[in-house]
Enzyme design. Structure first.
Site, PDB file in Angstrom:
ATOM      1  N   HIS A  18       0.793  -1.308  -0.148  1.00  0.00           N
ATOM      2  CA  HIS A  18       0.034   0.097  -0.052  1.00  0.00           C
ATOM      3  C   HIS A  18       0.761   1.388  -0.030  1.00  0.00           C
ATOM      4  O   HIS A  18       0.714   2.099  -0.603  1.00  0.00           O
ATOM      5  CB  HIS A  18      -0.978  -0.040   1.228  1.00  0.00           C
ATOM      6  CG  HIS A  18      -2.013  -0.825   1.409  1.00  0.00           C
ATOM      7  ND1 HIS A  18      -2.061  -1.674   2.407  1.00  0.00           N
ATOM      8  CD2 HIS A  18      -2.932  -1.430   0.621  1.00  0.00           C
ATOM      9  CE1 HIS A  18      -3.338  -2.721   2.366  1.00  0.00           C
ATOM     10  NE2 HIS A  18      -3.668  -2.308   1.261  1.00  0.00           N
ATOM     11  N   SER A 129      -3.086  -7.682   2.877  1.00  0.00           N
ATOM     12  CA  SER A 129      -3.418  -7.707   4.395  1.00  0.00           C
ATOM     13  C   SER A 129      -3.788  -8.862   5.123  1.00  0.00           C
ATOM     14  O   SER A 129      -3.798  -9.380   6.101  1.00  0.00           O
ATOM     15  CB  SER A 129      -4.696  -6.292   4.701  1.00  0.00           C
ATOM     16  OG  SER A 129      -3.985  -5.209   4.200  1.00  0.00           O
TER      17      SER A 129
END
Ligand code: PNS
Length: 161
Positions: A18, A129
């Site tokens: 990210h 994630s």
């Protein structure tokens, strides 16, 4: 005119993939808004506040970044903040189908908004994630895959040393 983009996601938690995408976006767009989804239907490990704190802490070196929490339609948020583009990451072909559907649905809802796909550095192409939480949950090391502050919070949350 400044070109403004929104980078939306769950960020549960923020990964180095990210972060890599945030840095790449800042090189292309004049302004970036990070939009953290607060969908109550999705059970997150971290609270909205924790997820935003982790982003804030991990992006300090990039200056003060704009961040919003949202729980409605993404395209409405994009219009509300005066942006014209949505940034999404494509790690592998497996991401493509879901991202393609979302991009076209978003275009159907508001055709003036473009989705821009960026590829994270290949070192991060396998990180998600979900996988980070799974590995950390079993006490495995996620060093180098998430910012140090996130690693710390995962340890605290999951009770490992
Ligand atoms: O990090 P994620 O979980 O892959 O992000 C998904 C996200 C937040 C971008 C997506 O679920 C989303 O846009 N949610 C907001 C609701 C919405 O607009 N849904 C229609 C998308 S076509």
């Amino acid at each position: 005119m400044a070109v403004r983009a929104v980078y939306p996601g769950s960020f549960d938690p923020l990964t180095n993939g990210h972060l890599d995408l945030i840095e790449r976006s800042l090189r292309i767009f004049d302004q970036l808004v990070i939009a953290v989804v607060t969908n109550p239907a999705k059970t997150a490990l971290f609270t909205d506040t924790e997820r935003m704190e982790m982003i804030r802490e991990s992006t300090r070196h990039l200056g003060e970044l704009e961040m919003v929490a949202f729980d409605g339609l993404l395209v409405d948020l994009v219009a509300r903040v005066g942006a014209t583009a949505v940034i999404r990451g494509l790690r592998a072909v497996s991401d493509f189908e879901y991202e393609f559907q979302m991009a076209l649905m978003n275009r159907k809802l508001r055709e003036e908004i473009e989705t821009v796909f960026l590829m994270p550095h290949e070192a991060y192409s396998y990180i998600s994630s979900r996988l980070i939480k799974e590995v950390a949950g079993y006490g495995g090391s996620v060093k180098g895959l998430v910012p140090a502050g996130v690693e710390e919070r995962l340890r605290a949350k999951l009770g490992h040393r």
